[in-house]
Design a protein around this motif. Structure first.
Motif, PDB file in Angstrom:
ATOM      1  N   SER A 156       0.726  -1.055  -0.054  1.00  0.00           N
ATOM      2  CA  SER A 156      -0.070   0.100  -0.134  1.00  0.00           C
ATOM      3  C   SER A 156       0.955   1.347  -0.004  1.00  0.00           C
ATOM      4  O   SER A 156       2.199   1.184   0.248  1.00  0.00           O
ATOM      5  CB  SER A 156      -0.935   0.086   1.480  1.00  0.00           C
ATOM      6  OG  SER A 156      -0.123  -0.109   2.391  1.00  0.00           O
TER       7      SER A 156
ATOM      8  N   TRP B  23      -2.890  -2.655  -2.694  1.00  0.00           N
ATOM      9  CA  TRP B  23      -3.682  -1.852  -2.662  1.00  0.00           C
ATOM     10  C   TRP B  23      -3.319  -0.446  -2.873  1.00  0.00           C
ATOM     11  O   TRP B  23      -3.019   0.292  -1.934  1.00  0.00           O
ATOM     12  CB  TRP B  23      -4.383  -1.957  -1.127  1.00  0.00           C
ATOM     13  CG  TRP B  23      -5.470  -3.069  -1.038  1.00  0.00           C
ATOM     14  CD1 TRP B  23      -6.695  -2.723  -1.554  1.00  0.00           C
ATOM     15  CD2 TRP B  23      -5.355  -4.341  -0.448  1.00  0.00           C
ATOM     16  NE1 TRP B  23      -7.491  -4.079  -1.302  1.00  0.00           N
ATOM     17  CE2 TRP B  23      -6.626  -4.871  -0.827  1.00  0.00           C
ATOM     18  CE3 TRP B  23      -4.437  -5.312  -0.379  1.00  0.00           C
ATOM     19  CZ2 TRP B  23      -6.936  -6.305  -0.528  1.00  0.00           C
ATOM     20  CZ3 TRP B  23      -4.432  -6.600   0.376  1.00  0.00           C
ATOM     21  CH2 TRP B  23      -5.808  -6.961  -0.095  1.00  0.00           C
TER      22      TRP B  23
ATOM     23  N   CYS C 251      -9.496  -2.094  -3.747  1.00  0.00           N
ATOM     24  CA  CYS C 251     -10.872  -2.460  -3.445  1.00  0.00           C
ATOM     25  C   CYS C 251     -10.678  -2.710  -1.839  1.00  0.00           C
ATOM     26  O   CYS C 251     -10.414  -3.450  -1.310  1.00  0.00           O
ATOM     27  CB  CYS C 251     -11.203  -3.537  -4.314  1.00  0.00           C
ATOM     28  SG  CYS C 251     -12.736  -4.150  -3.677  1.00  0.00           S
ATOM     29  N   PHE C 252     -11.415  -1.405  -1.152  1.00  0.00           N
ATOM     30  CA  PHE C 252     -11.266  -1.605   0.503  1.00  0.00           C
ATOM     31  C   PHE C 252     -12.207  -0.454   0.706  1.00  0.00           C
ATOM     32  O   PHE C 252     -12.164   0.793   0.010  1.00  0.00           O
ATOM     33  CB  PHE C 252      -9.936  -1.472   0.806  1.00  0.00           C
ATOM     34  CG  PHE C 252      -9.914  -1.946   2.322  1.00  0.00           C
ATOM     35  CD1 PHE C 252      -9.466  -3.184   2.660  1.00  0.00           C
ATOM     36  CD2 PHE C 252      -9.729  -1.127   3.289  1.00  0.00           C
ATOM     37  CE1 PHE C 252      -9.366  -3.720   3.938  1.00  0.00           C
ATOM     38  CE2 PHE C 252      -9.645  -1.454   4.751  1.00  0.00           C
ATOM     39  CZ  PHE C 252      -9.679  -2.765   4.986  1.00  0.00           C
ATOM     40  N   ALA C 253     -13.011  -0.485   1.709  1.00  0.00           N
ATOM     41  CA  ALA C 253     -13.108  -1.428   2.656  1.00  0.00           C
ATOM     42  C   ALA C 253     -14.007  -2.599   2.062  1.00  0.00           C
ATOM     43  O   ALA C 253     -14.468  -2.552   0.965  1.00  0.00           O
ATOM     44  CB  ALA C 253     -13.859  -0.918   4.014  1.00  0.00           C
ATOM     45  N   ILE C 254     -13.992  -3.770   2.885  1.00  0.00           N
ATOM     46  CA  ILE C 254     -14.501  -5.018   2.264  1.00  0.00           C
ATOM     47  C   ILE C 254     -15.470  -5.542   3.590  1.00  0.00           C
ATOM     48  O   ILE C 254     -15.249  -5.469   4.438  1.00  0.00           O
ATOM     49  CB  ILE C 254     -13.707  -5.987   1.760  1.00  0.00           C
ATOM     50  CG1 ILE C 254     -12.409  -6.286   2.666  1.00  0.00           C
ATOM     51  CG2 ILE C 254     -12.812  -5.206   0.579  1.00  0.00           C
ATOM     52  CD1 ILE C 254     -11.209  -7.147   2.474  1.00  0.00           C
TER      53      ILE C 254
ATOM     54  N   TYR D 200     -18.749  -7.437  -4.511  1.00  0.00           N
ATOM     55  CA  TYR D 200     -17.222  -7.827  -4.034  1.00  0.00           C
ATOM     56  C   TYR D 200     -17.253  -9.017  -4.714  1.00  0.00           C
ATOM     57  O   TYR D 200     -17.785 -10.104  -4.434  1.00  0.00           O
ATOM     58  CB  TYR D 200     -17.116  -7.803  -2.869  1.00  0.00           C
ATOM     59  CG  TYR D 200     -17.053  -6.325  -2.052  1.00  0.00           C
ATOM     60  CD1 TYR D 200     -16.065  -5.645  -1.932  1.00  0.00           C
ATOM     61  CD2 TYR D 200     -18.267  -5.777  -1.359  1.00  0.00           C
ATOM     62  CE1 TYR D 200     -16.053  -4.314  -1.424  1.00  0.00           C
ATOM     63  CE2 TYR D 200     -18.652  -4.662  -1.003  1.00  0.00           C
ATOM     64  CZ  TYR D 200     -17.247  -3.741  -1.031  1.00  0.00           C
ATOM     65  OH  TYR D 200     -17.362  -2.538  -0.347  1.00  0.00           O
TER      66      TYR D 200
ATOM     67  N   ARG E  92      -4.450  -1.223   8.122  1.00  0.00           N
ATOM     68  CA  ARG E  92      -6.014  -1.284   8.112  1.00  0.00           C
ATOM     69  C   ARG E  92      -6.532  -2.347   7.274  1.00  0.00           C
ATOM     70  O   ARG E  92      -7.589  -2.808   7.268  1.00  0.00           O
ATOM     71  CB  ARG E  92      -6.421  -0.265   7.082  1.00  0.00           C
ATOM     72  CG  ARG E  92      -5.747  -0.119   5.694  1.00  0.00           C
ATOM     73  CD  ARG E  92      -6.255   1.081   4.656  1.00  0.00           C
ATOM     74  NE  ARG E  92      -5.790   1.276   3.491  1.00  0.00           N
ATOM     75  CZ  ARG E  92      -6.178   1.458   2.254  1.00  0.00           C
ATOM     76  NH1 ARG E  92      -7.569   1.830   2.619  1.00  0.00           N
ATOM     77  NH2 ARG E  92      -5.796   1.587   1.186  1.00  0.00           N
ATOM     78  N   PHE E  93      -5.462  -3.294   6.979  1.00  0.00           N
ATOM     79  CA  PHE E  93      -5.590  -4.688   6.435  1.00  0.00           C
ATOM     80  C   PHE E  93      -5.523  -5.647   7.591  1.00  0.00           C
ATOM     81  O   PHE E  93      -5.115  -6.953   6.956  1.00  0.00           O
ATOM     82  CB  PHE E  93      -4.792  -5.016   5.394  1.00  0.00           C
ATOM     83  CG  PHE E  93      -4.832  -3.820   4.087  1.00  0.00           C
ATOM     84  CD1 PHE E  93      -6.237  -3.801   3.255  1.00  0.00           C
ATOM     85  CD2 PHE E  93      -3.681  -3.144   4.037  1.00  0.00           C
ATOM     86  CE1 PHE E  93      -5.997  -2.633   2.484  1.00  0.00           C
ATOM     87  CE2 PHE E  93      -3.817  -1.975   3.106  1.00  0.00           C
ATOM     88  CZ  PHE E  93      -4.808  -1.827   2.439  1.00  0.00           C
TER      89      PHE E  93
ATOM     90  N   ASP F 203     -16.966  -8.379   5.888  1.00  0.00           N
ATOM     91  CA  ASP F 203     -16.338  -9.421   6.865  1.00  0.00           C
ATOM     92  C   ASP F 203     -16.104 -10.730   6.319  1.00  0.00           C
ATOM     93  O   ASP F 203     -15.087 -11.295   6.572  1.00  0.00           O
ATOM     94  CB  ASP F 203     -17.368  -9.586   7.989  1.00  0.00           C
ATOM     95  CG  ASP F 203     -17.855  -8.429   9.017  1.00  0.00           C
ATOM     96  OD1 ASP F 203     -16.658  -7.222   8.688  1.00  0.00           O
ATOM     97  OD2 ASP F 203     -18.375  -8.117   9.713  1.00  0.00           O
TER      98      ASP F 203
ATOM     99  N   ARG G 195      -7.193  -7.536   8.923  1.00  0.00           N
ATOM    100  CA  ARG G 195      -8.095  -8.886   8.783  1.00  0.00           C
ATOM    101  C   ARG G 195      -7.756  -9.637   7.837  1.00  0.00           C
ATOM    102  O   ARG G 195      -7.738 -10.801   7.728  1.00  0.00           O
ATOM    103  CB  ARG G 195      -9.551  -8.332   8.557  1.00  0.00           C
ATOM    104  CG  ARG G 195     -10.359  -7.855   9.925  1.00  0.00           C
ATOM    105  CD  ARG G 195     -10.405  -8.659  11.202  1.00  0.00           C
ATOM    106  NE  ARG G 195     -10.731  -7.676  12.269  1.00  0.00           N
ATOM    107  CZ  ARG G 195      -9.979  -7.230  13.188  1.00  0.00           C
ATOM    108  NH1 ARG G 195      -8.735  -7.747  13.413  1.00  0.00           N
ATOM    109  NH2 ARG G 195     -10.462  -6.606  14.399  1.00  0.00           N
TER     110      ARG G 195
END
Length: 350
Positions: free
Chosen positions: A17, A74, A330-333, A228, A33-34, A335, A36
């Protein structure tokens, strides 16, 4: 081979990123922020490491990426005046030297640009769509098209955050003037001579190579559905009441009523979107792949297709019009998406 005494090497993936030197020094999976995505990859037996990129330390990033088995990217097409031109060249070099890259820059140029709206307009998700390949073609062809019908939406080929996306319509009683509204947040409606607006758009041909022209969709206030995708399978949905290309209220573009609503995330099995899911998985994505000469392994591990509601069909059911495909960042995504990303990465790594 005795696999207990000689276990298979653990795959490594770099999550790339954009950021500055301080962000690069301080980056960890836990403060990303990634986070997860890092967790899902770890659960799949894949070691993921943050890779912060900027042009000023591109050589260090190159060396880091070359030590990984794969790279997940990203990075927006345009960020604070910087484009992806240098990064895309770096990623092509890295991919040619061994690591797998998603999304590969050549795949982005096929499906992650506005031109895909024109190339795939026949698939069933298209609308009245045209392409201007040069400033001269735009100046010659757009004015009569605008005067012949209703409002149009113009889109530069590469961009994000509404940059270079305009609603354009005629002004009643004025032959030379048009009314335009930029999709960037905070924009105001502006009446401007048509010739001046055409000149304003000339720079879009330098970076993106073309301008795409679509009919404005009257059901825009009903919201946008973001589908998505992980590879060719739906990973979830997001529904948002957007305000881009809707004139702001009298209180101004910074007023509460001018702000978009929250994006409500849903899993892939959400009942309201199953017709869209079937269309994406069974019809539109396979046909897009054929049209763009892409195979399953080339599809990004996470991408999204943004739809507006079209006119209801003969049975009163909703139809959908594609307004954008996001591949670069492509973010946010939802859960459910990190686990889908991890499954796709595990399948594609050697």
């Amino acid at each position: 081979m005795d696999t207990e005494r000689h276990p298979s090497p653990r795959h490594t993936v770099a999550i790339l990123s954009r950021g500055d030197a301080a962000a690069r020094r301080e980056a960890t999976p836990q403060n990303s922020r990634f986070v997860r995505v890092f967790e899902a990859l770890a659960a799949a037996g894949i070691e993921a490491r943050p890779a912060i990129y900027d042009e000023t330390f591109a050589d260090a990033v190159r060396e880091q990426l070359l030590t990984a088995d794969g790279v997940l990217v990203w990075v927006d097409p345009i960020h604070q005046g910087k484009t992806r031109a240098a990064l895309d060249a770096l990623l092509r070099e890295v991919a040619a030297r061994g690591p797998w890259v998603s999304a590969h820059p050549d795949v982005i140029l096929k499906m992650g640009v506005k031109e895909v709206l024109y190339t795939t307009r026949h698939l069933g998700w298209g609308a009245d769509t045209h392409r201007y390949a040069s400033a001269a073609a735009f100046a010659a062809e757009f004015p009569p098209r605008l005067r012949a019908g209703g409002p149009r939406v113009l889109k530069q080929n590469r961009g994000n955050g509404g940059q270079g996306v305009w609603k354009v319509e005629t002004v009643p009683g004025a032959d030379a003037a048009i009314r335009v509204l930029h999709a960037q947040r905070g924009s105001l409606t502006e009446d401007i001579p048509l010739d001046a607006f055409i000149a304003r758009c000339a720079s879009y041909f330098e970076w993106g190579g073309c301008i795409i022209d679509q009919a404005f969709q009257p059901r825009l206030p009903d919201g946008m559905i973001r589908c998505y995708m992980s590879g060719s399978k739906v990973a979830g949905f997001g529904h948002q009441l957007i305000k881009a290309l809707i004139p702001p209220p009298r209180q101004g573009p910074d007023s509460p009523d001018a702000q978009p609503g929250p994006r409500i995330m849903h899993g892939p099995d959400a009942p309201p979107f199953q017709a869209l899911r079937r269309a994406m998985e069974d019809e539109w994505t396979p046909r897009m792949m054929k049209t763009l000469s892409l195979d399953e392994a080339s599809l990004p591990v996470i991408w999204d297709a943004d739809f507006l509601y079209g006119p209801p069909d003969a049975d009163g059911a909703d139809t959908y019009v594609l307004c954008e495909i996001n591949v670069s960042s492509c973010f946010a995504i939802p859960d459910e998406a990190p686990a889908a990303i991890a499954r796709a990465v595990r399948e594609r790594l050697p």
